[in-house]
Design an enzyme around this catalytic site. Structure first.
Site, PDB file in Angstrom:
ATOM      1  N   CYS A 127       0.833  -1.209   0.000  1.00 35.42           N
ATOM      2  CA  CYS A 127       0.000   0.000   0.000  1.00 35.42           C
ATOM      3  C   CYS A 127       0.870   1.262   0.000  1.00 35.42           C
ATOM      4  O   CYS A 127       1.637   1.472  -0.926  1.00 35.42           O
ATOM      5  CB  CYS A 127      -0.961  -0.053   1.178  1.00 35.42           C
ATOM      6  SG  CYS A 127      -2.308   1.143   1.096  1.00 35.42           S
ATOM      7  N   HIS A 144      -3.486  -5.512  -0.157  1.00 35.83           N
ATOM      8  CA  HIS A 144      -3.304  -5.972   1.228  1.00 35.83           C
ATOM      9  C   HIS A 144      -3.304  -7.499   1.305  1.00 35.83           C
ATOM     10  O   HIS A 144      -4.367  -8.123   1.336  1.00 35.83           O
ATOM     11  CB  HIS A 144      -4.425  -5.424   2.121  1.00 35.83           C
ATOM     12  CG  HIS A 144      -4.259  -3.998   2.485  1.00 35.83           C
ATOM     13  ND1 HIS A 144      -3.958  -3.566   3.755  1.00 35.83           N
ATOM     14  CD2 HIS A 144      -4.329  -2.875   1.731  1.00 35.83           C
ATOM     15  CE1 HIS A 144      -3.864  -2.253   3.780  1.00 35.83           C
ATOM     16  NE2 HIS A 144      -4.090  -1.804   2.559  1.00 35.83           N
ATOM     17  N   GLU A 199      -2.621  -9.372   3.813  1.00 33.68           N
ATOM     18  CA  GLU A 199      -3.162  -9.889   5.088  1.00 33.68           C
ATOM     19  C   GLU A 199      -4.673 -10.038   5.015  1.00 33.68           C
ATOM     20  O   GLU A 199      -5.274 -10.801   5.770  1.00 33.68           O
ATOM     21  CB  GLU A 199      -2.764  -8.981   6.252  1.00 33.68           C
ATOM     22  CG  GLU A 199      -3.691  -7.832   6.578  1.00 33.68           C
ATOM     23  CD  GLU A 199      -3.697  -6.734   5.528  1.00 33.68           C
ATOM     24  OE1 GLU A 199      -4.619  -5.893   5.557  1.00 33.68           O
ATOM     25  OE2 GLU A 199      -2.797  -6.714   4.669  1.00 33.68           O
TER      26      GLU A 199
END
Length: 416
Positions: free
Chosen positions: A302, A386, A388
């Site tokens: 990001c 992202h 995760e």
């Protein structure tokens, strides 16, 4: 069940009344909320959360789940989040799904009124949680119409207001929306980062232990030391590093390279975060340049991805819409596979500005924008999305394993 049906019917009726843009003199008698745009548009609805007025950039998120994680993601600093999914808040909230202890967002916009929670993990009502956060919201507006406007005209500046007394000075609010400076050129990473260096040892969430003291796994052994630079880091990023065998030290965004190197890390993680990446130039970009020169494995996501690109002498720019949601297709140019990803960003790396030693590894299948890069001669890589994925699919968690391969090689070399 009958109460729930009546709640939904009531919120639908409210949306039918308020969904069209109204002139300033057409405030409905029951309106306790207003969303006012810099172009003079006014959306009336019901107020949520904290009373008062706050300005920000209005964006939209297409995720169908994970509203609690989205609201507590520091990357939404200075933004008013419009949820395109109509039923937000219906599973309540709990302490385990927080990505930060507070919200940096300026407000939320939702279609339907909040119903009572219906989920075994819920420990609080979404409406009460918004009050506790001090976050202002509005419900009952036509979020589809608002989303279409953003898609047509790009990011919009606006003011969200909640007044139980139904008092709104629309002309003043329009001026406030016009005077909001926007996100371009704004450094927000230094505003959301941690104050001090700290250690993180909590692993990922464990199904079956929710709402207990053992909700998150304690992982051992922690073989490798990772320093995570906090530009607005989410908890689940740190948890995934721990899950992969790391001892994690988190440092503030403005930490000098000398301090990071003195911690003797086996790798450095560049976190997500809000604001204009170019505005971090006073402190972040030179630090990352020094870390690259030191030969450390680097992994950025990001904002960390964008800062890495700037450190490699590329350039960034603000996007018309940005990417926000848990359903974004990305093509891995190395494996030729497509990943469905979770994203939240309003800036991008300019493809034409990349240097010869930087390779594009991932692209968006929505608009062909850059979603990943890597250095050809060093263990340095980053992605725009992202991995995760809280909320979102887990197609990209392999990137943590890829980072660990680089870390293991570096640690072995350092040892000998």
């Amino acid at each position: 069940a009958e109460d729930g049906i009546r709640d939904v019917e009531r919120s639908r009726g409210l949306g039918d009344v308020y969904k069209r843009q109204l002139n300033v003199n057409e405030q409905p008698n029951s309106a306790t909320g207003a969303l006012v745009l810099a172009d003079g548009s006014v959306y009336w609805g019901g107020g949520l959360g904290a009373e008062g007025c706050t300005s920000g950039e209005i964006c939209f998120n297409t995720s169908m789940t994970g509203y609690q994680e989205i609201i507590t993601d520091p990357s939404y600093a200075d933004q008013i989040i419009t949820f395109t999914f109509p039923h937000i808040g219906n599973i309540g909230v709990n302490d385990n799904d927080l990505e930060h202890s507070r919200s940096f967002a300026k407000g939320i916009v939702i279609r339907a009124d909040i119903t009572d929670p219906s989920n075994y993990r819920a420990s609080n009502h979404f409406r009460e949680w918004l009050n506790a956060l001090g976050l202002t919201g509005i419900y009952g507006i036509d979020t589809r119409d608002l989303t279409k406007k953003i898609r047509t005209f790009g990011a919009l500046n606006g003011v969200i207001c909640h007044s139980k007394n139904k008092v709104f000075n629309i002309e003043k609010l329009i001026e406030q929306a016009k005077n909001y400076e926007g996100l371009e050129g704004k450094d927000l990473a230094s505003a959301v980062t941690c104050d001090n260096i700290y250690s993180w040892a909590e692993g990922t969430w464990k199904f079956g232990n929710e709402n207990t003291s053992e909700a998150f796994q304690t992982m051992s052994p922690k073989t490798f030391h990772i320093v995570a630079i906090d530009y607005g880091v989410k908890k689940n990023i740190l948890r995934n590093l721990v899950k992969n065998g790391c001892r994690v030290t988190v440092v503030p965004a403005t930490t000098p390279a000398e301090t990071i190197l003195a911690l003797n890390p086996d790798g450095v993680f560049l976190s997500n975060g809000p604001g204009d990446p170019a505005a971090t130039g006073k402190y972040a970009i030179n630090v990352v340049k020094n870390l690259i020169q030191g030969g450390l494995p680097l992994f950025g996501i990001c904002l960390g991805h964008q800062i890495l690109a700037l450190a490699l002498n590329a350039k960034t720019r603000k996007m018309k819409l940005g990417h926000r949601g848990a359903n974004h297709p990305v093509k891995n140019l190395i494996t030729n596979k497509v990943e469905i990803t979770s994203q939240n960003h309003g800036f991008e790396v300019i493809k034409e500005s990349l240097k010869k030693n930087t390779e594009i590894t991932h692209i968006s299948l929505f608009d062909n924008s850059i979603e990943g890069i890597r250095l050809k001669n060093k263990p340095v890589f980053s992605v725009q999305y992202h991995p995760e994925a809280n909320p979102g699919p887990q197609d990209s968690k392999y990137l943590f394993s890829h980072f660990m391969e680089d870390v293991k090689k570096y640690a072995k070399k350092k040892r000998y």
